[in-house]
Write a protein that holds these residues in place. Structure first.
Motif, PDB file in Angstrom:
ATOM      1  N   VAL A   1       0.845  -1.195   0.000  1.00 37.33           N
ATOM      2  CA  VAL A   1       0.000   0.000   0.000  1.00 37.33           C
ATOM      3  C   VAL A   1       0.874   1.236   0.000  1.00 37.33           C
ATOM      4  O   VAL A   1       2.051   1.190   0.365  1.00 37.33           O
ATOM      5  N   LYS A   2       0.259   2.363  -0.403  1.00 41.41           N
ATOM      6  CA  LYS A   2       1.048   3.579  -0.621  1.00 41.41           C
ATOM      7  C   LYS A   2       1.037   4.539   0.562  1.00 41.41           C
ATOM      8  O   LYS A   2       2.024   5.196   0.844  1.00 41.41           O
ATOM      9  N   THR A   3      -0.110   4.638   1.257  1.00 46.16           N
ATOM     10  CA  THR A   3      -0.215   5.636   2.318  1.00 46.16           C
ATOM     11  C   THR A   3       0.218   5.051   3.660  1.00 46.16           C
ATOM     12  O   THR A   3       0.088   3.853   3.907  1.00 46.16           O
ATOM     13  N   TRP A   4       0.710   5.917   4.526  1.00 48.84           N
ATOM     14  CA  TRP A   4       1.200   5.479   5.822  1.00 48.84           C
ATOM     15  C   TRP A   4       0.070   4.926   6.692  1.00 48.84           C
ATOM     16  O   TRP A   4       0.230   3.930   7.393  1.00 48.84           O
ATOM     17  N   GLY A   5      -1.114   5.580   6.637  1.00 45.47           N
ATOM     18  CA  GLY A   5      -2.228   5.128   7.461  1.00 45.47           C
ATOM     19  C   GLY A   5      -2.646   3.711   7.125  1.00 45.47           C
ATOM     20  O   GLY A   5      -2.816   2.869   8.016  1.00 45.47           O
ATOM     21  N   ARG A   6      -2.800   3.412   5.861  1.00 44.31           N
ATOM     22  CA  ARG A   6      -3.190   2.067   5.461  1.00 44.31           C
ATOM     23  C   ARG A   6      -2.080   1.054   5.743  1.00 44.31           C
ATOM     24  O   ARG A   6      -2.346  -0.083   6.103  1.00 44.31           O
ATOM     25  N   PHE A   7      -0.832   1.493   5.556  1.00 45.97           N
ATOM     26  CA  PHE A   7       0.292   0.600   5.842  1.00 45.97           C
ATOM     27  C   PHE A   7       0.284   0.193   7.312  1.00 45.97           C
ATOM     28  O   PHE A   7       0.431  -0.993   7.639  1.00 45.97           O
ATOM     29  N   ALA A   8       0.093   1.177   8.207  1.00 49.05           N
ATOM     30  CA  ALA A   8       0.076   0.876   9.639  1.00 49.05           C
ATOM     31  C   ALA A   8      -1.094  -0.028   9.999  1.00 49.05           C
ATOM     32  O   ALA A   8      -0.948  -0.940  10.814  1.00 49.05           O
ATOM     33  N   TYR A   9      -2.255   0.210   9.375  1.00 48.72           N
ATOM     34  CA  TYR A   9      -3.434  -0.605   9.677  1.00 48.72           C
ATOM     35  C   TYR A   9      -3.201  -2.058   9.285  1.00 48.72           C
ATOM     36  O   TYR A   9      -3.423  -2.969  10.092  1.00 48.72           O
TER      37      TYR A   9
END
Length: 201
Positions: A72-80
């Motif tokens: 995934v590209k965004t930090w929020g989705r990566f952390a989730y």
């Protein structure tokens, strides 16, 4: 003139394939029935096996989510996705390291789920118009609620065998259904075979 083949090809490719392989359904069903009876006679061992199976699924699912996190590209989705995957991995590892604790937790979750589902069905049944299916919904809710209460009252002692019992019941029902399906496909093919002269009745 050669006698036409008695293979029920006019049933269609899907039904014909099932008819020709009805024996495999019966064999699979017998194997599942035997495994279910073995599990029924060894509930503790069956519970451990079910915990290992769930643990393996959680571990594989967690690894897949961790791998997906790096795509995934965004930090929020990566952390989730990363956090979700790590939790799944830890739960899977816990199932292998301490299956008895995992069994107790899952049995408690099962009891809570049955109680909540039973209450929701009762609410849905009593809020539905009288007659029709409302009575069956209420009856289903009562049975589900009682099953949850029975599991909850026996917790944590019943966590040593309750999951194994569910596994045994599932195997037995799957085996019986597979045998019944195989025999039904055999009868279906026999009933629809064309006469020897090749004409339909």
């Amino acid at each position: 003139m050669a006698e036409p083949s008695r293979t029920p090809s006019f049933l269609g490719p899907d039904l014909t394939a099932l008819h020709l392989k009805w024996g495999w359904f019966v064999v699979l069903g017998v194997v599942l029935l035997i495994l279910g009876l073995i599990a029924l006679g060894n509930l503790f061992e069956a519970t451990i096996v079910s915990i290992y199976y769930l643990g393996a699924l959680m571990l594989l699912g967690g690894i897949a989510e961790v791998i997906h996190a790096f795509g995934v590209k965004t930090w929020g989705r990566f952390a989730y996705w990363l956090l979700s995957g790590l939790i799944y991995c830890l739960a899977g590892i816990l199932a292998f390291v301490n299956p008895l604790l995992a069994s107790a937790v899952l049995t408690l979750v099962l009891a809570i789920s049955l109680i909540v589902a039973g209450i929701l069905r009762l609410v849905a049944g009593f809020s539905s118009p009288s007659g029709g299916l409302s009575g069956w919904i209420v009856l289903s809710g009562i049975i589900t609620l009682l099953a949850g209460l029975v599991v909850a009252v026996g917790w944590p002692v019943n966590s040593l065998f309750i999951l194994g019992l569910l596994l045994a019941i599932d195997l037995i029902f799957q085996g019986w259904a597979s045998v019944a399906l195989g025999l039904a496909m055999r009868r279906l093919g026999g009933d629809r075979l064309p006469p020897a002269n090749g004409t339909l009745a």
